[in-house]
Write a protein that holds these residues in place. Structure first.
Motif, PDB file in Angstrom:
ATOM      1  N   UNK A 129       0.831  -1.194   0.000  1.00 18.46           N
ATOM      2  CA  UNK A 129       0.000   0.000   0.000  1.00 18.46           C
ATOM      3  C   UNK A 129       0.867   1.246   0.000  1.00 18.46           C
ATOM      4  N   UNK A 130       0.467   2.226  -0.815  1.00 18.50           N
ATOM      5  CA  UNK A 130       1.155   3.511  -0.774  1.00 18.50           C
ATOM      6  C   UNK A 130       0.587   4.306   0.400  1.00 18.50           C
ATOM      7  N   UNK A 131       1.471   4.801   1.255  1.00 17.42           N
ATOM      8  CA  UNK A 131       1.027   5.461   2.480  1.00 17.42           C
ATOM      9  C   UNK A 131       1.097   6.981   2.371  1.00 17.42           C
ATOM     10  N   UNK A 132       2.088   7.463   1.656  1.00 20.09           N
ATOM     11  CA  UNK A 132       2.280   8.909   1.625  1.00 20.09           C
ATOM     12  C   UNK A 132       3.045   9.310   0.363  1.00 20.09           C
ATOM     13  N   UNK A 133       2.756  10.498  -0.127  1.00 17.68           N
ATOM     14  CA  UNK A 133       3.477  11.034  -1.287  1.00 17.68           C
ATOM     15  C   UNK A 133       4.352  12.187  -0.814  1.00 17.68           C
ATOM     16  N   UNK A 134       5.608  12.136  -1.145  1.00 18.93           N
ATOM     17  CA  UNK A 134       6.526  13.218  -0.742  1.00 18.93           C
ATOM     18  C   UNK A 134       6.283  14.445  -1.628  1.00 18.93           C
ATOM     19  N   UNK A 135       6.563  15.620  -1.099  1.00 23.40           N
ATOM     20  CA  UNK A 135       6.370  16.835  -1.918  1.00 23.40           C
ATOM     21  C   UNK A 135       7.134  16.748  -3.244  1.00 23.40           C
ATOM     22  N   UNK A 136       6.483  17.253  -4.314  1.00 22.55           N
ATOM     23  CA  UNK A 136       7.092  17.175  -5.657  1.00 22.55           C
ATOM     24  C   UNK A 136       7.974  18.385  -5.922  1.00 22.55           C
ATOM     25  N   UNK A 137       9.025  18.177  -6.699  1.00 20.81           N
ATOM     26  CA  UNK A 137       9.796  19.343  -7.131  1.00 20.81           C
ATOM     27  C   UNK A 137       9.150  19.989  -8.358  1.00 20.81           C
ATOM     28  N   UNK A 138       8.462  19.189  -9.160  1.00 21.18           N
ATOM     29  CA  UNK A 138       7.688  19.725 -10.280  1.00 21.18           C
ATOM     30  C   UNK A 138       6.793  18.624 -10.815  1.00 21.18           C
ATOM     31  N   UNK A 139       5.875  18.988 -11.694  1.00 21.06           N
ATOM     32  CA  UNK A 139       5.098  17.948 -12.374  1.00 21.06           C
ATOM     33  C   UNK A 139       4.674  18.470 -13.737  1.00 21.06           C
ATOM     34  N   UNK A 140       4.695  17.572 -14.695  1.00 23.35           N
ATOM     35  CA  UNK A 140       4.300  17.913 -16.060  1.00 23.35           C
ATOM     36  C   UNK A 140       2.934  17.308 -16.333  1.00 23.35           C
ATOM     37  N   UNK A 141       2.199  17.886 -17.274  1.00 20.13           N
ATOM     38  CA  UNK A 141       0.884  17.345 -17.589  1.00 20.13           C
ATOM     39  C   UNK A 141       0.903  16.402 -18.781  1.00 20.13           C
ATOM     40  N   UNK A 142       1.594  16.763 -19.800  1.00 18.30           N
ATOM     41  CA  UNK A 142       1.677  15.877 -20.965  1.00 18.30           C
ATOM     42  C   UNK A 142       3.129  15.679 -21.316  1.00 18.30           C
TER      43      UNK A 142
END
Ligand SMILES: Nc1nc2c(ncn2[C@@H]2O[C@H](COP(=O)(O)OP(=O)(O)O)[C@@H](O)[C@H]2O)c(=O)[nH]1
Ligand SMILES: [Mg+2]
Ligand SMILES: [Zn+2]
Length: 276
Positions: free
Chosen positions: A51-64
């Motif tokens: 199970x995934x418990x937590x997501x660490x803060x992202x440095x960036x994210x792209x949409x496509x």
């Protein structure tokens, strides 16, 4: 344990941790928080129950493509077949730099050039290096390996530029298909192309066609201007000079004196006009 999501198929998340893969599910909690785990996310997970418990803060994210925590992009740029497009290259540079992604230009198909064409490419490579961008070719694997070490990367570049060939060169086990025709057919068949990160030594590389949408519409003129690093070093009489219609502009002077590459300046003007 901590790991990195490398692939998502429906509601199964593949988490890579210490060179092992775990097929995990996400807790309902994420749906509540309207937070969707993305490929590239660093997560805390339970390796026993998967199970995934937590997501660490992202440095960036792209949409496509939809992907998080990208350090660098390999901008795969062929110099022939398809012919070199400095417009496309500069556009990809704008998109990378404005998303805080380090661009790495990889020129391909140098072997198809005549001697005089080669000299021209060499001077182009020199220029981009001089303005602080990392440049290599698909023949300098050693340099390339050094440039991608410990990074999460996306590949970008035209169909036929040599992206799959480059990955195959890095990792002989990949066996990716490498020609325009099969790729064109493949694209028709699989309408949903999901993003997948493959693990190469200490790096993760996204097997995607790169920025499928090369549009700059989310950017402002100033965003675009600030990605042209060589312009930023120049001081113009007007403090906020746009380097366009101002009568006294030192950027324009440097273009005339061939200190700034003409195509760079022309592409800058084109990109700004595209915003209108
Ligand atoms: N001459 C030459 N051909 C190359 C080079 N890199 C790739 N190719 C060829 O270009 C075609 C397209 O390559 P591919 O890797 O499928 O491009 P992709 O669409 O970007 O994944 C294939 O036929 C490759 O064999 C190169 O450096 N030189
Ligand atoms: Mg390919
Ligand atoms: Zn100016």
């Amino acid at each position: 344990m901590e790991g990195k999501i490398t692939r998502i198929v429906s509601n199964l998340y593949r988490v890579n941790s210490n060179d092992k893969d775990f097929e995990c599910r996400a807790r309902g909690k994420f749906r509540h928080d309207k937070l969707t785990p993305l490929v590239g996310d660093i997560v805390e997970f339970d390796p026993i129950n998967c199970y995934i418990l937590d997501i660490k803060p992202r440095i960036n994210s792209l949409e496509r493509p939809t992907i998080a925590n990208i350090d660098s992009a390999l901008i795969v740029t062929s110099v022939k077949k398809p012919d070199l497009s400095l417009n496309l290259l500069d556009k990809e540079l704008v998109l990378c730099i404005s998303n805080n992604i380090e661009p790495i230009i990889v020129f391909t198909k140098i072997d198809l050039l005549s001697k005089s064409e080669l000299n021209k490419i060499k001077s182009i490579m020199k220029y981009y290096t001089k303005i602080g961008i990392k440049v290599t070719t698909n023949r300098s694997l050693y340099k390339l390996k050094r440039l991608i070490k410990n990074k999460t990367l996306v590949l970008t570049g035209q169909t036929g530029a040599g992206k799959s060939s480059l990955l195959n060169k890095l990792d002989k086990n990949l066996n990716l298909e490498t020609n325009e025709i099969s790729e064109a057919l493949g694209r028709g068949k699989h309408t949903t192309r999901h993003v997948e990160l493959f693990n190469y030594k200490s790096s993760f590389i996204a097997d995607t066609p790169g920025f499928s949408s090369l549009d700059l519409t989310n950017l402002s003129k100033d965003d675009i201007k600030s990605t042209f690093k060589e312009f930023n070093k120049v001081s113009c009489p007007y403090k906020d000079c746009s380097h366009t219609n101002e009568s006294e502009c030192n950027v324009k002077k440097l273009v005339k004196n061939k200190k700034i590459m003409k195509s760079r300046y022309e592409n800058y003007i084109k990109f700004i006009k595209e915003l209108k």
